[in-house]
Enzyme design. Structure first.
Site, PDB file in Angstrom:
ATOM      1  N   CYS A   1     -35.796-104.470  56.937  1.00  0.00           N
ATOM      2  CA  CYS A   1     -34.822-104.967  57.920  1.00  0.00           C
ATOM      3  C   CYS A   1     -34.658-106.478  57.908  1.00  0.00           C
ATOM      4  O   CYS A   1     -33.685-106.998  58.452  1.00  0.00           O
ATOM      5  CB  CYS A   1     -35.192-104.482  59.312  1.00  0.00           C
ATOM      6  SG  CYS A   1     -35.220-102.690  59.426  1.00  0.00           S
TER       7      CYS A   1
ATOM      8  N   HIS B   1     -31.713-108.803  64.773  1.00  0.00           N
ATOM      9  CA  HIS B   1     -31.711-107.500  64.086  1.00  0.00           C
ATOM     10  C   HIS B   1     -31.552-106.391  65.122  1.00  0.00           C
ATOM     11  O   HIS B   1     -32.259-106.359  66.136  1.00  0.00           O
ATOM     12  CB  HIS B   1     -33.013-107.345  63.293  1.00  0.00           C
ATOM     13  CG  HIS B   1     -33.228-105.964  62.778  1.00  0.00           C
ATOM     14  ND1 HIS B   1     -32.252-105.279  62.096  1.00  0.00           N
ATOM     15  CD2 HIS B   1     -34.294-105.132  62.856  1.00  0.00           C
ATOM     16  CE1 HIS B   1     -32.717-104.080  61.778  1.00  0.00           C
ATOM     17  NE2 HIS B   1     -33.946-103.964  62.228  1.00  0.00           N
TER      18      HIS B   1
ATOM     19  N   ASN C   1     -29.521 -98.601  63.882  1.00  0.00           N
ATOM     20  CA  ASN C   1     -30.237 -99.548  63.026  1.00  0.00           C
ATOM     21  C   ASN C   1     -29.827 -99.340  61.569  1.00  0.00           C
ATOM     22  O   ASN C   1     -30.154 -98.321  60.971  1.00  0.00           O
ATOM     23  CB  ASN C   1     -31.744 -99.334  63.211  1.00  0.00           C
ATOM     24  CG  ASN C   1     -32.591-100.312  62.411  1.00  0.00           C
ATOM     25  OD1 ASN C   1     -32.072-101.044  61.569  1.00  0.00           O
ATOM     26  ND2 ASN C   1     -33.888-100.324  62.671  1.00  0.00           N
TER      27      ASN C   1
HETATM   28  O1  UT7 Z   1     -35.977-101.874  62.043  1.00  0.00           O
HETATM   29  C1  UT7 Z   1     -37.376-101.979  62.027  1.00  0.00           C
HETATM   30  C2  UT7 Z   1     -37.835-102.129  63.339  1.00  0.00           C
HETATM   31  N1  UT7 Z   1     -37.819-100.893  64.076  1.00  0.00           N
HETATM   32  C3  UT7 Z   1     -38.028-100.976  65.351  1.00  0.00           C
HETATM   33  O2  UT7 Z   1     -38.127-102.092  65.814  1.00  0.00           O
HETATM   34  C4  UT7 Z   1     -38.232 -99.774  66.214  1.00  0.00           C
HETATM   35  C5  UT7 Z   1     -39.298-100.087  67.199  1.00  0.00           C
HETATM   36  N2  UT7 Z   1     -39.724 -99.009  68.047  1.00  0.00           N
HETATM   37  C6  UT7 Z   1     -38.950 -98.546  69.057  1.00  0.00           C
HETATM   38  O3  UT7 Z   1     -37.822 -98.941  69.223  1.00  0.00           O
HETATM   39  C7  UT7 Z   1     -39.562 -97.560  70.022  1.00  0.00           C
HETATM   40  O4  UT7 Z   1     -40.919 -97.401  69.707  1.00  0.00           O
HETATM   41  C8  UT7 Z   1     -38.859 -96.170  70.042  1.00  0.00           C
HETATM   42  C9  UT7 Z   1     -37.516 -96.272  70.710  1.00  0.00           C
HETATM   43  C10 UT7 Z   1     -38.725 -95.661  68.639  1.00  0.00           C
HETATM   44  C11 UT7 Z   1     -39.720 -95.206  70.844  1.00  0.00           C
HETATM   45  O5  UT7 Z   1     -40.014 -95.731  72.124  1.00  0.00           O
HETATM   46  P1  UT7 Z   1     -41.521 -95.631  72.687  1.00  0.00           P
HETATM   47  O6  UT7 Z   1     -41.533 -96.237  74.025  1.00  0.00           O
HETATM   48  O7  UT7 Z   1     -42.429 -96.242  71.679  1.00  0.00           O
HETATM   49  O8  UT7 Z   1     -41.702 -94.083  72.831  1.00  0.00           O
HETATM   50  P2  UT7 Z   1     -42.759 -93.088  72.146  1.00  0.00           P
HETATM   51  O9  UT7 Z   1     -42.518 -92.968  70.682  1.00  0.00           O
HETATM   52  O10 UT7 Z   1     -44.127 -93.431  72.574  1.00  0.00           O
HETATM   53  O11 UT7 Z   1     -42.339 -91.763  72.841  1.00  0.00           O
HETATM   54  C12 UT7 Z   1     -42.366 -91.588  74.270  1.00  0.00           C
HETATM   55  C13 UT7 Z   1     -41.998 -90.171  74.565  1.00  0.00           C
HETATM   56  C14 UT7 Z   1     -42.849 -89.170  73.793  1.00  0.00           C
HETATM   57  O12 UT7 Z   1     -43.049 -88.043  74.618  1.00  0.00           O
HETATM   58  P3  UT7 Z   1     -44.467 -87.808  75.305  1.00  0.00           P
HETATM   59  O13 UT7 Z   1     -45.455 -87.764  74.194  1.00  0.00           O
HETATM   60  O14 UT7 Z   1     -44.677 -89.001  76.213  1.00  0.00           O
HETATM   61  O15 UT7 Z   1     -44.270 -86.525  76.025  1.00  0.00           O
HETATM   62  C15 UT7 Z   1     -41.959 -88.780  72.653  1.00  0.00           C
HETATM   63  O16 UT7 Z   1     -42.251 -87.511  72.153  1.00  0.00           O
HETATM   64  O17 UT7 Z   1     -40.640 -89.928  74.174  1.00  0.00           O
HETATM   65  C16 UT7 Z   1     -40.601 -88.820  73.300  1.00  0.00           C
HETATM   66  N3  UT7 Z   1     -39.536 -89.024  72.326  1.00  0.00           N
HETATM   67  C17 UT7 Z   1     -38.295 -88.550  72.502  1.00  0.00           C
HETATM   68  N4  UT7 Z   1     -37.724 -87.840  73.488  1.00  0.00           N
HETATM   69  C18 UT7 Z   1     -36.423 -87.544  73.352  1.00  0.00           C
HETATM   70  C19 UT7 Z   1     -39.604 -89.698  71.156  1.00  0.00           C
HETATM   71  N5  UT7 Z   1     -38.410 -89.669  70.555  1.00  0.00           N
HETATM   72  C20 UT7 Z   1     -37.586 -88.961  71.368  1.00  0.00           C
HETATM   73  C21 UT7 Z   1     -36.221 -88.596  71.269  1.00  0.00           C
HETATM   74  N6  UT7 Z   1     -35.696 -87.882  72.287  1.00  0.00           N
HETATM   75  N7  UT7 Z   1     -35.456 -88.937  70.233  1.00  0.00           N
END
Ligand code: UT7
Length: 328
Positions: free
Chosen positions: A114, A255, A285
């Site tokens: 990225c 980004h 993204n």
């Molecule tokens: O380009 C390179 C750089 N990339 C980035 O910068 C991405 C950086 N990361 C992020 O933007 C975030 O980490 C995400 C948006 C990808 C995820 O947010 P998070 O606060 O880290 O959430 P998480 O992965 O810990 O998931 C929280 C909850 C989980 O459920 P439980 O275990 O708490 O029950 C996931 O299973 O959200 C759930 N979850 C979803 N629910 C609905 C994860 N993805 C989804 C989804 N829809 N698509």
């Protein structure tokens, strides 16, 4: 005045097919509300089968050439920032020079995920300011939707396909130019965000395919944290190197990985929302393509104009990161 490199024009292209959050709801255990509130994304563009990354790159490049008033015959180097190229090798830049009809011109890909566009910007700047080349076509082009596991809701909803391009040449006046660039990397965290299968560490095999190692793997929380820290620091260093303050910058293009990351960085510099170029809701993204797409689109809309001072920063897999201050 010694030579100073500048962005002479920009162009972009995104495939026609659009996939909305509502469309994804139909085949994946996710919903529009979660994706919107957690990322700011509403839709993304999807390349077709038989439409490789080079096709998007060429369309963006043609638009950049047109918008900068530079003929393709004047280009003396092509750089493509991508980690989702047409082939494992040779480079996508190599395919691009052929499709553009400028074979003979040196061409190479930059692999910094990225932050690839900022690695490309810094490289192009060095080639121009050293006098080695006069006009460089720099393209950020990616098709992440083809390397995502569309059953993994933690990753597939985050990405889209697209390409953005700029023509870089000598500044045409005292004000215009790339005023500063800054790059960094830390290889101790490669496993946080990667496409682990298909390279020489894990060559393609049935086992690699069964483990879905040919797809994007990400530890979202850690990447999020690093993105805020490194993109903020990169922006700060780039501003310091250019001798400008956040108030002096007309627009910031961070980004586009997550609207919450952008908001955190903006908050750190007390940047009001109207100074942020944001299009994550339309494209999601697109990795190395987010900054040049946002730049080209904002220039096309007449928002970014000649004379405007811009701040860029990005974090990519690796991790790699960078920042830049540019006067258009
Ligand atoms: O380009 C390179 C750089 N990339 C980035 O910068 C991405 C950086 N990361 C992020 O933007 C975030 O980490 C995400 C948006 C990808 C995820 O947010 P998070 O606060 O880290 O959430 P998480 O992965 O810990 O998931 C929280 C909850 C989980 O459920 P439980 O275990 O708490 O029950 C996931 O299973 O959200 C759930 N979850 C979803 N629910 C609905 C994860 N993805 C989804 C989804 N829809 N698509």
């Amino acid at each position: 005045m010694s030579k100073r490199a500048a962005i002479l024009g920009a162009g972009y292209y995104a495939p026609e097919k659009v996939l909305t959050n509502k469309d994804i709801e139909k085949f994946l255990d996710t919903n529009d509300e979660w994706i919107t509130s957690m990322t700011g994304m509403k839709e993304r563009h999807l390349s077709e089968k038989g439409q490789p990354t080079s096709d998007l790159a060429v369309k963006a490049a043609e638009n950049a050439l047109k918008n900068s008033g530079v003929k393709k015959e004047e280009i003396d180097m092509v750089l493509v920032a991508t980690v989702t190229g047409d082939y494992v090798w040779p480079s996508t830049a190599n395919v691009v020079v052929n499709k553009l009809g400028i074979n003979g011109v040196p061409s190479v890909d930059l692999s910094a995920a990225c932050s690839g566009f900022l690695y490309g910007l810094t490289s192009a700047r060095a080639f121009i300011e050293s006098g080695i080349y006069k006009k460089i076509l720099l393209i950020g082009a990616e098709e992440f939707t083809k390397v995502c596991d569309w059953t993994d809701r933690k990753t597939c909803v985050l990405f889209g396909d697209g390409a953005g391009a700029v023509v870089i040449g000598e500044a045409q006046n005292e004000e215009q130019g790339i005023l500063s660039t800054y790059l960094g990397s830390d290889g101790s965290k490669v496993s946080y965000l990667m496409q682990p299968g298909g390279g020489t560490a894990n060559p393609l095999s049935q086992e690699v395919l069964d483990k879905k190692m040919q797809f994007v793997y990400m530890e979202g929380k850690e990447v999020f944290k690093q993105a805020v820290i490194k993109m903020t620091a990169s922006m700060e260093i780039a501003m310091e190197k250019a001798g400008v303050t956040a108030e002096q910058v007309d627009y910031f293009i961070f980004h586009q990985a997550n609207k919450r990351i952008i908001d955190s960085i903006a908050q750190r510099f007390l940047v009001p929302e109207e100074k942020l170029i944001i299009n994550i809701h339309k494209y999601a993204n697109t990795s190395a393509a987010t900054i040049p797409i946002a730049l080209a689109e904002a220039m096309e809309e007449g928002k970014i104009k000649k004379g405007h001072l811009l701040g860029f920063s990005a974090l990519g897999a690796g991790f790699t990161w960078g920042g830049a201050i540019v006067r258009i």
